[in-house]
Structures are given as structure tokens and as C-alpha cells.
Motif scaffolding. Structure first.
Motif, mmCIF file in Angstrom:
data_model
loop_
_atom_site.group_PDB
_atom_site.id
_atom_site.type_symbol
_atom_site.label_atom_id
_atom_site.label_comp_id
_atom_site.label_asym_id
_atom_site.label_seq_id
_atom_site.Cartn_x
_atom_site.Cartn_y
_atom_site.Cartn_z
ATOM 1 N N LEU A 33 0.817 -1.210 0.000
ATOM 2 C CA LEU A 33 0.000 0.000 0.000
ATOM 3 C C LEU A 33 0.853 1.264 0.000
ATOM 4 C CD1 LEU A 33 -2.960 -0.965 2.353
ATOM 5 C CD2 LEU A 33 -2.979 -0.731 -0.135
ATOM 6 N N GLU A 34 1.950 1.244 0.755
ATOM 7 C CA GLU A 34 2.867 2.395 0.755
ATOM 8 C C GLU A 34 3.443 2.613 -0.649
ATOM 9 O OE1 GLU A 34 4.536 2.071 5.337
ATOM 10 O OE2 GLU A 34 5.526 0.955 3.748
ATOM 11 N N ALA A 35 3.859 1.535 -1.272
ATOM 12 C CA ALA A 35 4.414 1.627 -2.622
ATOM 13 C C ALA A 35 3.347 2.068 -3.620
ATOM 14 C CB ALA A 35 5.019 0.293 -3.041
ATOM 15 N N ALA A 36 2.128 1.575 -3.472
ATOM 16 C CA ALA A 36 1.040 1.902 -4.396
ATOM 17 C C ALA A 36 0.757 3.398 -4.426
ATOM 18 C CB ALA A 36 -0.220 1.131 -4.025
ATOM 19 N N LYS A 37 0.822 4.053 -3.274
ATOM 20 C CA LYS A 37 0.567 5.501 -3.218
ATOM 21 C C LYS A 37 1.520 6.260 -4.143
ATOM 22 C CE LYS A 37 -1.039 5.380 1.512
ATOM 23 N NZ LYS A 37 -0.711 5.687 2.912
ATOM 24 N N THR A 38 2.750 5.796 -4.223
ATOM 25 C CA THR A 38 3.762 6.441 -5.058
ATOM 26 C C THR A 38 3.605 6.061 -6.526
ATOM 27 O OG1 THR A 38 5.269 6.371 -3.203
ATOM 28 C CG2 THR A 38 6.248 6.742 -5.338
ATOM 29 N N LEU A 39 3.140 4.836 -6.771
ATOM 30 C CA LEU A 39 3.065 4.329 -8.140
ATOM 31 C C LEU A 39 1.793 4.721 -8.886
ATOM 32 C CD1 LEU A 39 4.490 0.738 -7.679
ATOM 33 C CD2 LEU A 39 5.630 2.750 -8.624
ATOM 34 N N MET A 40 0.786 5.208 -8.169
ATOM 35 C CA MET A 40 -0.510 5.486 -8.778
ATOM 36 C C MET A 40 -0.400 6.249 -10.107
ATOM 37 S SD MET A 40 -3.961 7.199 -7.185
ATOM 38 C CE MET A 40 -3.071 8.511 -6.414
ATOM 39 N N PRO A 41 0.359 7.309 -10.209
ATOM 40 C CA PRO A 41 0.383 7.993 -11.504
ATOM 41 C C PRO A 41 1.226 7.288 -12.565
ATOM 42 C CG PRO A 41 1.719 9.189 -9.905
ATOM 43 C CD PRO A 41 1.086 8.044 -9.177
ATOM 44 N N VAL A 42 2.079 6.349 -12.163
ATOM 45 C CA VAL A 42 3.024 5.721 -13.090
ATOM 46 C C VAL A 42 2.443 4.488 -13.773
ATOM 47 C CG1 VAL A 42 5.326 4.697 -13.289
ATOM 48 C CG2 VAL A 42 4.932 6.577 -11.694
ATOM 49 N N CYS A 43 1.751 3.632 -13.006
ATOM 50 C CA CYS A 43 1.160 2.419 -13.571
ATOM 51 C C CYS A 43 -0.019 1.974 -12.705
ATOM 52 C CB CYS A 43 2.197 1.302 -13.697
ATOM 53 S SG CYS A 43 2.684 0.530 -12.151
ATOM 54 N N LYS A 44 -0.763 1.024 -13.215
ATOM 55 C CA LYS A 44 -1.896 0.472 -12.474
ATOM 56 C C LYS A 44 -1.354 -0.549 -11.467
ATOM 57 C CE LYS A 44 -5.198 1.187 -16.138
ATOM 58 N NZ LYS A 44 -4.664 1.772 -17.305
ATOM 59 N N VAL A 45 -1.931 -0.551 -10.257
ATOM 60 C CA VAL A 45 -1.442 -1.425 -9.193
ATOM 61 C C VAL A 45 -2.523 -2.418 -8.779
ATOM 62 C CG1 VAL A 45 -0.584 -1.510 -6.817
ATOM 63 C CG2 VAL A 45 0.150 0.330 -8.337
ATOM 64 N N ILE A 46 -2.097 -3.664 -8.629
ATOM 65 C CA ILE A 46 -2.937 -4.731 -8.085
ATOM 66 C C ILE A 46 -2.268 -5.208 -6.809
ATOM 67 C CG2 ILE A 46 -3.855 -7.055 -8.411
ATOM 68 C CD1 ILE A 46 -3.716 -6.525 -11.462
ATOM 69 N N ILE A 47 -3.018 -5.225 -5.724
ATOM 70 C CA ILE A 47 -2.509 -5.737 -4.452
ATOM 71 C C ILE A 47 -3.054 -7.142 -4.251
ATOM 72 C CG2 ILE A 47 -2.574 -5.479 -1.929
ATOM 73 C CD1 ILE A 47 -0.895 -3.300 -3.121
ATOM 74 N N LEU A 48 -2.170 -8.057 -3.898
ATOM 75 C CA LEU A 48 -2.551 -9.420 -3.533
ATOM 76 C C LEU A 48 -2.336 -9.595 -2.037
ATOM 77 C CD1 LEU A 48 -0.858 -11.547 -6.357
ATOM 78 C CD2 LEU A 48 -3.215 -10.736 -6.249
ATOM 79 N N THR A 49 -3.262 -10.274 -1.394
ATOM 80 C CA THR A 49 -3.111 -10.501 0.044
ATOM 81 C C THR A 49 -3.687 -11.849 0.442
ATOM 82 O OG1 THR A 49 -3.486 -9.560 2.240
ATOM 83 C CG2 THR A 49 -5.295 -9.368 0.675
ATOM 84 N N THR A 50 -3.176 -12.355 1.536
ATOM 85 C CA THR A 50 -3.704 -13.561 2.145
ATOM 86 C C THR A 50 -4.666 -13.189 3.259
ATOM 87 O OG1 THR A 50 -1.608 -14.667 1.713
ATOM 88 C CG2 THR A 50 -3.033 -15.693 3.333
#
Length: 180
Positions: free
Chosen positions: A63-80
């Protein structure tokens, strides 16, 4: 060709996901990282279409990384793990997909293609947890009847997850949430 970076701290799962996605004719894994910080570096270097990240990783979580990547590429988070508040945090971070790791691999592949086409894909089990928590103050679905949505999810048999997942994704897409 859909270019993908994967970030996963479990080496075997990282390799398996990479091999699985490379079998698809329209997908290519261009980079693999073991934490969110490495993922940021790879995404900025390689400019993928999608970054698939584990939620919980060392150094920097998904989630921390996703905040930074939002404008650069689409993010999918996988979780258990199903944890209250994570779905709301994923929406705030601009995550386009939030999926359970124990979903069938075909659903991940289907989700990647839908996300590339501009859709959002969220596992209903992950949404339901936030909807049922009055303390969470979940604001992502304020315009919709939270109780009705939670009942829709709980009344569907688990073997129809794909239908429920598509239902929620359609609702989220109609809400026109910011995508970054």
C-alpha cells in the motif's frame, strides 16, 4: 503486450507468479522485486503497465508503494489476510485491484486484462470486511447502501465469487473513483 512487474517477498511465489503470467500470450513479466522499495525502482526504470504487489512485504509494504506508483502504472494488491481498513486504504492509494492470493490463477489473469481496460477488480471478501465495520467509517461507498451490499455478498455461495467480484467491480466503476 501487457508489461508487468511483480513484487512478492516469498521467492517461490514470486517465481511461480512470473512463470504463470509469462505463459499468457498477451503478458510479459519484465521485472521481479522482493519488497515495495525494489518495486518502485523497477517500475520507474521499466515503465510497466501493471505492478502486482503483495500487501505485506519488508522495507515498504504494497500500500505504501502503491501511493507512489498510482500515476506511473496500475497497481494490483494481492493478500492472504482479510483485515478491516485495508480496502479503504487501497482505494485511497489508487489501487485498481485488491485480490486474495487464494483465488484461482484464471481470476488474476482475467483481472489484469479488465484493469488494463480501465476497470477495477476487488475481491468481495475484502470489501465486505470494511463494509461491516461501523468504526471504519468507510467512505468509498457512502452513496450506496452499505448494508444491502454486505447482504448481497454474504448471500452468495462462495463458489460464485467471480460473479460477486464482478458485481462489486461494476459498482466501483460506476462510482467513477479517481484512478490517478
Amino acid at each position: 503486450m501487457i508489461r508487468i512487474v511483480i513484487a512478492e517477498d516469498q521467492e517461490m511465489l514470486l517465481g511461480v507468479l512470473g512463470s504463470l503470467l509469462n505463459l499468457e500470450e498477451d503478458m510479459e513479466v519484465v521485472g521481479q522485486a522482493r519488497n515495495g522499495e525494489e518495486a518502485l525502482t523497477l517500475v520507474h526504470q521499466l515503465k510497466p503497465d501493471v505492478c502486482i504487489m503483495d500487501l505485506e512485504m519488508p522495507v515498504m509494504n504494497g500500500l505504501e508503494a502503491a501511493k507512489t506508483l498510482m500515476p506511473v502504472c496500475k497497481v494490483i494488491i494481492l493478500t492472504t489476510f482479510v483485515r478491516t481498513g485495508n480496502f479503504s486504504s487501497a482505494l485511497k492509494a489508487g489501487v485498481r485491484g485488491y485480490l486474495l492470493k487464494d483465488s484461482p490463477s484464471k481470476e488474476l489473469i482475467h483481472s489484469i486484462r479488465r484493469i488494463i481496460d480501465g476497470q477495477h477488480m476487488y475481491s468481495p471478501e475484502l470489501i465486505e470486511d470494511d463494509l461491516n465495520d461501523p468504526e471504519q467509517g468507510f467512505k468509498g461507498l457512502d452513496l450506496l447502501n452499505k448494508r444491502q451490499l454486505a447482504n448481497e455478498v454474504s448471500n452468495h455461495p462462495r463458489n460464485k465469487n467471480r460473479t460477486v467480484r464482478n458485481y462489486f467491480s461494476t459498482i466501483i466503476n460506476k462510482m467513477k473513483l479517481p484512478t490517478g
